[in-house]
Design an enzyme around this catalytic site. Structure first.
Site, mmCIF file in Angstrom:
data_model
loop_
_atom_site.group_PDB
_atom_site.id
_atom_site.type_symbol
_atom_site.label_atom_id
_atom_site.label_comp_id
_atom_site.label_asym_id
_atom_site.label_seq_id
_atom_site.Cartn_x
_atom_site.Cartn_y
_atom_site.Cartn_z
ATOM 1 N N THR A 42 0.866 -1.194 0.000
ATOM 2 C CA THR A 42 0.000 0.000 0.000
ATOM 3 C C THR A 42 0.899 1.240 0.000
ATOM 4 O OG1 THR A 42 -0.227 -0.150 2.404
ATOM 5 C CG2 THR A 42 -2.012 -1.061 1.078
ATOM 6 N N LYS A 80 4.011 -6.991 3.706
ATOM 7 C CA LYS A 80 3.776 -5.573 3.457
ATOM 8 C C LYS A 80 3.503 -4.878 4.784
ATOM 9 C CE LYS A 80 0.336 -3.544 3.051
ATOM 10 N NZ LYS A 80 -0.502 -2.671 3.930
ATOM 11 N N THR A 125 -1.569 -3.565 10.921
ATOM 12 C CA THR A 125 -1.768 -3.663 9.484
ATOM 13 C C THR A 125 -0.579 -4.101 8.746
ATOM 14 O OG1 THR A 125 -3.383 -2.013 9.269
ATOM 15 C CG2 THR A 125 -2.346 -2.641 7.263
ATOM 16 N N GLU A 154 5.544 4.228 7.622
ATOM 17 C CA GLU A 154 5.202 5.410 6.829
ATOM 18 C C GLU A 154 6.099 6.594 7.176
ATOM 19 O OE1 GLU A 154 0.602 4.429 5.719
ATOM 20 O OE2 GLU A 154 1.017 5.492 7.565
ATOM 21 N N ASN A 180 -0.370 10.479 5.976
ATOM 22 C CA ASN A 180 -1.619 10.132 6.635
ATOM 23 C C ASN A 180 -2.643 11.251 6.682
ATOM 24 O OD1 ASN A 180 -1.465 7.309 7.443
ATOM 25 N ND2 ASN A 180 0.426 8.007 8.410
ATOM 26 N N SER A 236 -7.000 11.159 -0.277
ATOM 27 C CA SER A 236 -7.174 12.163 -1.329
ATOM 28 C C SER A 236 -6.300 11.849 -2.541
ATOM 29 C CB SER A 236 -6.870 13.560 -0.802
ATOM 30 O OG SER A 236 -6.711 13.577 0.591
#
Lengths: 408, 408
Positions: B158, B184, B195, B281, B403, B408
């Site tokens: 992702t 992942k 996650t 991230e 995040n 968007s």
């Protein structure tokens, strides 16, 4: 008959010296580069006192000193507080320094040492610059003036943007009782007394032990329900002093207006807690999460804290993104008992989820709501009557900036 | 005699198809804009299977489907996985869609539905674009080729920056046993199966129930010891499939080389877990926190997780700031039993704290260490022999950027 809520009035112009008997002062001693960094609260008389402290096992030296002071008689006549240096993890020298701060303030005011509390906030692990602190304590001239209040309120801040103060009044036994508070945030803020200092003054007549009962009860649903970054500091303290000048009968849980007093304290603490959350490091938005329909209040509060503490929810609010998936995911891992099929989520006035199923909604409308200075998220678990509220703030670039370079 | 560690060899060029019997494929179906978003793992034979799942109460539809498949015979012959849409909080339709994905894959491969697992990762709460998924499943052509491995490894990502893969080999009963995995990350990563998806293949001979025992044990000290942001996802899954082609005797805890097998699995999972943490991230640094001298291993792991999960520690590492005060504060609120007076902290080779007292050190030297791609923090509690390790990453502007604008 008036409800309890109606019996308590916000005093917009009130400050920490509005309750009868209190004075303050604040100045720049040189611990910080520019802003005020040393403050004092004093009372005409030895005030009845109570406090709650950080739950962190690593506790700073001033906590130890304050505990010792209050343990003696349950009374305080002064609080000496500095910002810029937390005097935490500073060993034997740090303890000595905190006791020295206490004795210097006591000497200056001509009162016993055990009537003085000490509070510090700032960097961990650096020796206290006593050469700056001690001479400056002698320069503090407490007074009940608005200018002194401004100086004091500034002196307790670290990375806070704005000063935090509130005041309420009520009538107990036909006598006016006033309560006020000043506080600071704004990093290392988490449930369980995180880096924050809050000082509450009141002129109510109430013994220390009863003050402690009320403070402990109120802290659970106010200061312990805010989170900025999930870190719990070594220095947190909420301290309340009662000058007993209002003339009401001594307050105990048996007093018919006890609940009015508790609510007076609750409103004062909610205001300060919300200001701390709104002024979280780098924050642009105050997030209020209300959870209803939980099995009980404790479970509701637990779920509310999980949502408001989620980095993903916080960044979504910052990005004005109606990402309810992150909200329900946080509810799901909160360990509160939930039924995965019956959850409703509302942001502002817009319901996004009903019985755990997405509703159609206008993204732009919710995005606009999320751009407000205050965002209210309501989660209904629909399995009981428990309810709870928690407060936090969004997670922004500035949080990273502030904390990546705090000591430089 | 060789130690267990010496009996296990890293196969640098190995991938998820190196264990005998496995094939993969991956392609772009259109769920995501550009990158691959649909993948499959297949096995020549019904492989013995085991899995651990998210602890989040809100579980996505694919979790339910996979649980049902494995419950049937403890065997899997295929895993169909998509990225870009998590199929979570999608209600009855979401469940139907997950079952449809399963049956489409089963039909394509000519195998029973209950030999197929389904995994999804991506946005929560949007209906699965079945018009893109179902026709694309028919286009998947599993093969044991390096190109297919690249396509597959990409298809499960992702917000990950890089693909994650590892492979190890050992000898059990004189037979070569190979194990490999693909995974992942990289948001909503927290202890307790957050996650992430991890798929592990092996050709070892081992029953499903024994696989489950080994996987559960290993997960505790690997995947459950990484954190990116403290959020626990609705979709996490670690799945292992054993093709039983290696010819060793059936592995059980009574087998004399059981511990070699467990270590083989542990090494595979540690590699994947660390890669997930490193690719958190916005991360620029892998943080490894080792806690020694705790009362027991569990307490050590708890303290390590608190340190590596602290937003303030994470931002300090990002800012290359040797802020050990935040490390000791996190240890202090971890709820692990500690003695506040006996804590040592080392970053890289530099000891910063001894018996909870600051040592003199060169800020620049530690700052340089903190600028490395991997930072090791060692905390010694000096009260016992317990030890534990946790992995995480720094908190950066890019975490907020990613995040704040994820949808968007």
């Amino acid at each position: 008959m008036l409800t309890i809520d109606q019996q308590i009035m916000k005093k917009e112009e009130g400050t920490i010296i509005t309750p009868a008997g209190f004075q303050v002062a604040g100045l720049h001693s040189g611990v910080k580069r520019k802003r005020n960094d040393l403050g004092i609260i004093t009372c005409d008389v030895p005030a009845n006192a109570a406090a709650v402290y950080t739950t962190n096992v690593i506790q700073a030296a001033p906590i130890k000193v304050t505990k010792e002071s209050i343990a003696k008689e349950g009374k305080l006549q002064a609080v000496i507080v500095n910002s810029g240096n937390a005097n935490a993890c500073t060993g034997k020298q740090g303890e000595k320094d905190a006791f020295l701060m206490r004795s210097a303030a006591a000497e200056q005011l001509g009162i016993p040492e055990y009537y003085v509390a000490v509070a510090s906030t700032g960097i961990i692990g650096l020796p206290m610059p006593m050469d700056k602190i001690i001479p400056s304590i002698k320069l503090l001239e407490p007074a009940a003036s608005d200018n002194n209040v401004d100086q004091f309120n500034e002196s307790i801040l670290t990375t806070d943007i704005f000063t935090k103060s509130t005041c309420y009044q009520t009538t107990i036994d036909g006598k006016t009782v006033t309560m006020a508070g000043s506080a600071k945030g704004s990093g290392m803020i988490e449930p369980n007394m995180a880096t924050m200092l809050a000082f509450v003054t009141t002129d109510a007549v109430i013994e220390s032990s009863m003050l402690q009962v009320a403070l402990k009860e109120v802290t659970e649903t106010t200061f312990n329900c805010i989170t900025v970054d999930g870190d719990t500091s070594t220095n947190d303290m909420v301290l309340i002093m009662a000058s007993e000048k209002s003339g009401n009968e001594g307050l105990t849980p048996q007093h018919r207006e006890w609940s009015v007093f508790v609510e007076l304290l609750r409103k004062t603490c909610v205001d300060l807690a919300k200001m701390i959350a709104r002024d979280g490091e780098g924050a642009t938005t105050l997030i209020e999460v209300e959870v209803n329909g939980a099995l009980n209040d404790k479970e509701a509060t637990q779920a509310a804290k999980a949502v408001v503490g989620s980095s993903l929810v916080k960044t979504a609010v910052y990005g004005a993104d109606a990402n309810w998936g992150r909200i329900i995911a946080a509810v799901g891992y909160s360990k509160a008992i939930v039924n995965a099929e019956t959850i409703d989520i509302t942001i502002g006035q817009v319901k996004l989820l009903e019985n755990s199923q997405p509703l159609a909604f206008a993204e732009e409308e919710v995005s606009e709501i999320l751009n407000n200075e205050t965002v209210k998220i309501v989660v209904d678990l629909n399995i009981g009557t428990g309810t709870g509220v928690a407060w936090g703030c969004d997670l922004t670039y500035d949080y990273v900036r502030i904390n990546a370079s705090y000591r430089s």
